[in-house]
Design an enzyme around this catalytic site. Sequence first.
Site, PDB file in Angstrom:
ATOM      1  N   CYS A 179      64.874  14.223  29.471  1.00 58.96           N
ATOM      2  CA  CYS A 179      65.061  13.618  28.155  1.00 58.96           C
ATOM      3  C   CYS A 179      66.127  12.518  28.213  1.00 58.96           C
ATOM      4  CB  CYS A 179      65.355  14.693  27.118  1.00 58.96           C
ATOM      5  SG  CYS A 179      64.888  14.149  25.472  1.00 58.96           S
ATOM      6  N   HIS A 184      61.246  18.487  27.642  1.00 57.42           N
ATOM      7  CA  HIS A 184      62.138  19.531  28.184  1.00 57.42           C
ATOM      8  C   HIS A 184      61.311  20.611  28.883  1.00 57.42           C
ATOM      9  CE1 HIS A 184      65.977  18.361  26.288  1.00 57.42           C
ATOM     10  NE2 HIS A 184      65.183  17.823  25.377  1.00 57.42           N
ATOM     11  N   GLU A 227      62.214  22.823  30.841  1.00 54.63           N
ATOM     12  CA  GLU A 227      62.940  24.090  31.007  1.00 54.63           C
ATOM     13  C   GLU A 227      62.545  25.148  29.979  1.00 54.63           C
ATOM     14  OE1 GLU A 227      64.221  21.235  29.967  1.00 54.63           O
ATOM     15  OE2 GLU A 227      65.958  21.460  28.650  1.00 54.63           O
TER      16      GLU A 227
HETATM   17  N1  GLN Z   1      69.586  11.445  22.488  1.00 55.99           N
HETATM   18  C1  GLN Z   1      68.270  11.208  22.982  1.00 55.99           C
HETATM   19  C2  GLN Z   1      67.266  11.009  21.871  1.00 55.99           C
HETATM   20  O1  GLN Z   1      67.496  11.394  20.754  1.00 55.99           O
HETATM   21  C3  GLN Z   1      67.813  12.297  23.934  1.00 55.99           C
HETATM   22  C4  GLN Z   1      67.692  13.631  23.295  1.00 55.99           C
HETATM   23  C5  GLN Z   1      67.623  14.751  24.304  1.00 55.99           C
HETATM   24  O2  GLN Z   1      67.998  14.596  25.440  1.00 55.99           O
HETATM   25  N2  GLN Z   1      67.154  15.901  23.887  1.00 55.99           N
HETATM   26  O3  GLN Z   1      66.215  10.467  22.119  1.00 55.99           O
END
Ligand code: GLN
Length: 538
Positions: free
Chosen positions: A380, A513, A515
């Site tokens: 992410c 994600h 995970e």
């Molecule tokens: N801050 C980033 C976004 O809002 C990544 C978010 C995250 O890593 N879950 O896109």
Amino acid sequence: MARFIFVTGGVVSSLGKGLSSASLAYLLQSRGYKVRLRKLDPYLNVDPGTMSPFQHGEVFVTNDGAETDLDLGHYERFSGVSAKKSDNITTGKIYNDVLKKERKGEYLGKTVQVIPHITDRIKEFIKNDSSKEDFVICEIGGIVGDIESLPFVEAIRQFANDIGKKNTLFIHLTLVPYLKSSDEIKTKPTQHSVKELRSIGIQPDIIICRSERPIPLEHRKKISLFCNVDIKNVIETVDVRTIYEAPISFYREKLDVQVLNYFKLKSKRPVNLNPWKKITKIILQTKKQVNIAIIGKYVELKDAYKSLDEALTHGGIENKVKVNLVRIDSEKLKISEIPIKLKDISGILIPGGFGKRGTEGKIAAIKYARNNKIPFLGICYGMQMAIIEFARNKLNIKKATSSEFDKKGLPVIGLINEWIKDGKTVRGTDKNLGGTMRLGSYEAKLKENSMIRKIYGKKVINERHRHRYEVNTNYKDKFEKKGMNFSGFSPDGLLPEIIELKNHPWFIGVQFHPEFKSRPLAPHPLFSSFIKASKNHK
Ligand code: GLN
């Protein structure tokens, strides 16, 4: 109708109610029953989405896009059942629902009160959205005696009355401390906690005693006597060597048998503990080690990256290697120190995150991983940082940035309506922080001949998301010319989901994600592959 099992905690928090509930769920499932797990959280936040991981640990995301308590992660990992939005509720959400109803005049002018209006809403939640489950296990957050948890405890007391005590079971998990100085095990805190519970009208049916060392029979008898619980239902849980041993340990203590006995049910088939025995053995006996650096902002609190730590361990199980997690605070990481700090590291992981703090440290570490051909996984925010690093150092766009933390630079990462100007593609820009994200499970199509397609062995995948910003595809051709392959996209072809480097042994960034979907009995392919590459690195 489902039977309901309520799990409360006493004496202190963090005794492992989540793990106990999840282990019980596994054992009942293994005996042939359908189980659902739920969490009722006493805090006033409407959901954990906006809570700091420093305070509350990770925010766990479900397939249907709920931002929930991390215990739901335990539930999924042990039971294999995907949690839903309807499996987690907070006091804040309950009050929010009740107050909205009040404003609409739905209470017809009545005085709105904790009993019955709040407790009724809690009871509705406990029963809602169930589908032919044999058991619904509900964990009540916090401990008995907290002001916040009172309405929940009152609601479950009423609930047992409503559906009949024979369909409801109360489990109370308490601490039985060992005092080193006098070499004694103490049952008094348990007695007091049960007294507290009984004063609100709940007599526990089973007491799980968490203890550092085995509890002698005479002490169990004492707990049985003072707490009015059958001796067979005084169950001990001694600290396990690895959490994967928990189902084995509860089986030995006959927790599942006692639960079935209570409901006068028979086991449909024998419990299969082999998978847990197998992974416990791997975890405890594996000698070969691999050091994985997690470079993030929330490294101080262990639970802040709970699912991630778990997924990496699962990758280790798959590769029969012990994964040492080396947590590095990205805010304190000085660029000049990177070669020293990452000297013995075989794989670098940049997890999800928000905000500017620590971003330069992450970007510098990614540059180091790219140049030194160290396996790299960016999740992410980690993928977004990899894009910025590549733009700055390979495409020579020095002003490359994300509009999340820099409004003046060139946004290679931005809100979708900042870089797609077709006037159609807009995502809500509601000022309310809790509601503007791409949340939950989305499909991604994987490009032919890509690393990612080989790793997953599939053309289309479903993974969970939690982000506002996206990789700006206006620069895609430039990236690809320099060796960064955009190897996965949303089905409409608009949103980059995965990037990978061509001239690197293992460098992958994912917008989702992974995970959240890794389970000890079914390690996620991306983590297995990352650990394999790291194992081969040194
Ligand atoms: N801050 C980033 C976004 O809002 C990544 C978010 C995250 O890593 N879950 O896109």
